[in-house]
Write a protein that holds these residues in place. Structure first.
Motif, PDB file in Angstrom:
ATOM      1  N   GLU A 182       4.489   5.240   4.229  1.00 37.13           N
ATOM      2  CA  GLU A 182       5.684   5.284   5.074  1.00 37.13           C
ATOM      3  C   GLU A 182       6.547   6.466   4.646  1.00 37.13           C
ATOM      4  N   GLY A 236      13.967  -2.303  -5.528  1.00 31.11           N
ATOM      5  CA  GLY A 236      12.968  -1.521  -6.244  1.00 31.11           C
ATOM      6  C   GLY A 236      13.530  -0.751  -7.427  1.00 31.11           C
ATOM      7  N   TYR A 249       6.240   6.944   0.417  1.00 29.89           N
ATOM      8  CA  TYR A 249       5.969   5.817  -0.470  1.00 29.89           C
ATOM      9  C   TYR A 249       5.084   4.858   0.310  1.00 29.89           C
ATOM     10  N   PHE A 250       4.621   3.801  -0.314  1.00 29.55           N
ATOM     11  CA  PHE A 250       3.966   2.793   0.513  1.00 29.55           C
ATOM     12  C   PHE A 250       4.931   1.641   0.735  1.00 29.55           C
ATOM     13  N   ASN A 251       4.882   1.133   1.937  1.00 29.10           N
ATOM     14  CA  ASN A 251       5.891   0.161   2.343  1.00 29.10           C
ATOM     15  C   ASN A 251       5.490  -1.260   1.953  1.00 29.10           C
ATOM     16  N   SER A 284       5.571  -5.457  -3.727  1.00 30.29           N
ATOM     17  CA  SER A 284       6.018  -4.188  -3.162  1.00 30.29           C
ATOM     18  C   SER A 284       7.285  -3.723  -3.875  1.00 30.29           C
ATOM     19  N   ASN A 285       7.611  -2.454  -3.718  1.00 35.02           N
ATOM     20  CA  ASN A 285       8.859  -1.931  -4.258  1.00 35.02           C
ATOM     21  C   ASN A 285       9.976  -1.963  -3.226  1.00 35.02           C
ATOM     22  N   THR A 286       9.646  -2.320  -1.997  1.00 35.82           N
ATOM     23  CA  THR A 286      10.616  -2.171  -0.915  1.00 35.82           C
ATOM     24  C   THR A 286      10.988  -3.490  -0.249  1.00 35.82           C
ATOM     25  N   LYS A 340       8.547   5.576  -5.748  1.00 35.04           N
ATOM     26  CA  LYS A 340       8.176   4.153  -5.715  1.00 35.04           C
ATOM     27  C   LYS A 340       8.918   3.410  -4.609  1.00 35.04           C
TER      28      LYS A 340
END
Lengths: 278, 278, 278
Positions: free
Chosen positions: C244, B78, C236-238, B128-130, C223
């Motif tokens: 999350e 990310g 953040y959103f996962n 997603s960033n993750t 982010k």
């Protein structure tokens, strides 16, 4: 045309963090890219031959005919213990001669046993002293899977000369004693005592007294641990039809403080004296 | 017709409890249902680039030609680190530009390196960033496996511009020093020192003094840990032909108190000064 | 000729040390040797229905159409809970009626639900009370994969009669509250609150106050955790587009002391009252 057996089932104590299992698979796929590879587990308890032998013994019959079992639980790797290929009527078992294959092959009709000695069938001219799973065993499994004959690998070994590891239980006076064969990750404690012993001597709902490591415990005989109360010791037969001690959503292992190899006895009104191997 | 390479080898630190590895496989199977997927491991040490690089470096050569390595050890997910595809003469490596691919690709003849930048080849319009393992890397591996060309993914990157991670060792005066590259789940401690250093300077059975984290230990030079006494520190070369410290059925890691990246030195009568990369 | 669907995705809490997953695979391979088997995970948290349901719910859409999901998280095994097969427009879900399938199938268009009752389709005449994963569920998955019709297994069950497990969140006054659905192996804490709630109420870089188990914590809205400082709580959103809480290279779980099922609330300037299911 002969259908080449291509199911390979792997059992190792290499663990799932390192690359040892992956490299064994790589060696197989290089020779037989189409092999179907299944893990019995790649994370058997390190160096624990009883646990490994139990996992193989209780699993192998569920696999398709002609499955090749590649078993690398091998604390003696690099020493003089022999690498074996055991062909039975239904399966092929590959692994070290340290007892880990013994309970499974003893249950099967053995066709031939050979020692892997032909260095031309090793992975490389110079092999490691520590990773025979890669250098000797997995390449043997791959070669067998594409049709290489057993005799190519080395001379025959007699069943009588194998390293033994027996799963026994015996009755005397007022008790039946067996061994702890396996503690699973839930903490359930499986023994070498077959389910008939429970069924013939006790009724569902009764308490059964067990003796292990000099302490005694009462266990309620139930159909399944789903029926247990919190923290209650239960006795039942497990999915492999062996007597097991468990706690519903808990760990019998912690309560009994046992491990593989410990003697475990069921007390009760048992008549005859005998000694058996499962 | 060109044979489509379809072996994909996965290396991640996602662990085996969550569904991250499973979802990466799902993405691959949706695009190439026939891909053969092998895990180097799905449970490499979290965020540990040295450990991950070691597992890839020591494994990749055992895989069939054209295997696609999908490596997601990516603490910088990310952020601005680049996602890469590295085509070598024999393999394809996919992963972040954080050094984890570096020791492996440095050992290979590199054909082309591209940065994955074409968003049309991402899993979705909004990613997603993750979880770039799913959204960028595994879909890239799947697309490569069905024949999509590297240039489609993005511009070329020069080898010289990659983030470096070197596995080095050097000799000075009376010692050879390298790095701890990996501690396996048995507690064996692998180093960046190649086996020849041991073989050229010591004899089997001799004691070798090692120095690590300001303490000194005597290790016996043996062929394999199977020969060790209880709790005895042993030095040998491991299955990847690197010098390793271990204890038979025990943990050298606990005794030495080391981890990946620590300097480790072998003391002895070593003549020349040098500095090498394995 | 009808193309037989042959992707089977397994989700169990059997763990990776024992042979339970391997034996389930064996049963499948005996019936359908060509099945492609993927693990969502074989090591879901023991007896944890919320965690298992989360892993299935967040994974299943990434798998190819017609994938058969074989879900064995089954603390009630051997008691009266019903074994189910749920056919949806795109997939087949097999598992116990204890809620673990519920969030996933609720998101799909359901075609038919049957209870597995036909003992002729069990693995053996006498089945175990503890290992329905082998004796009932995996053989059902294998049979479905070779084309056996749902109605052969048993009678239809109404969706309304299933055991429910809802992933909900609700707004009231000044907060939005959801549930902790999953703590992953990094220690990241996933909730039932969807990403829009964050995006519509907060700006990147802002602090968000969360309330969990009677304590309050400030988290920075970022982010991705790659941007976090040491030990800093991040929100953040996962990868599954749910809110999350995490710490870069650290464990939010340890800091928040939470587990699946705990209520978690985001404080802030939220206007409307509502209650939703994701």
């Amino acid at each position: 045309m002969k259908r080449i057996p291509s199911q390979i089932a792997i059992l190792t104590d290499f663990g799932l963090n390192d690359n040892y299992n992956g490299v064994m698979e790589a060696v197989i796929r290089k020779i037989n890219p189409e092999a179907k590879i299944t893990y019995i587990t790649g994370n058997s308890k390190p160096f624990n031959l009883i646990a490994g032998a139990y996992l193989l013994y209780t699993s192998y019959k569920y696999f398709p005919r002609n499955t090749i079992f590649l078993v690398v639980i091998d604390p003696g790797v690099g020493t003089s213990r022999r690498p074996l290929i055991v062909k039975t009527k239904n399966y092929v078992f590959i692994g070290p001669d340290n007892g880990v294959l013994y309970p499974a092959i003893t249950s099967e009709e053995i066709i031939k046993i050979v020692e892997i000695k032909n260095e031309k069938l090793y992975l490389a001219k110079t092999i490691s002293n520590t990773f025979h799973g890669r250098d000797i065993f997995s390449i043997a499994a791959a070669l067998i899977s594409i049709g290489v004959e057993l005799d190519t690998f080395g001379n025959q070994v007699r069943y009588e000369d194998l390293t033994k590891l027996d799963f026994t239980y015996k009755s005397s006076r007022n008790e039946i004693c067996g061994k702890v064969l396996y503690v699973d990750h839930f903490g359930n404690v499986a023994t070498s005592i077959p389910k008939e012993v429970l069924l013939n001597n006790f009724k569902y709902g009764e308490n059964v007294e067990i003796k292990v490591n000099n302490s005694r415990h009462k266990c309620r005989f139930v159909k399944t641990f789903g029926y247990g109360m919190e923290n209650e010791l239960l006795i039942y037969f497990n999915g492999y039809f062996l007597v097991e001690i468990g706690i519903n959503k808990g760990s019998a292992k912690d309560k009994l403080n046992v491990r593989e190899g410990d003697e475990i006895c069921l007390e009760g009104y048992i008549q005859e004296d005998f000694s058996h191997s499962i």
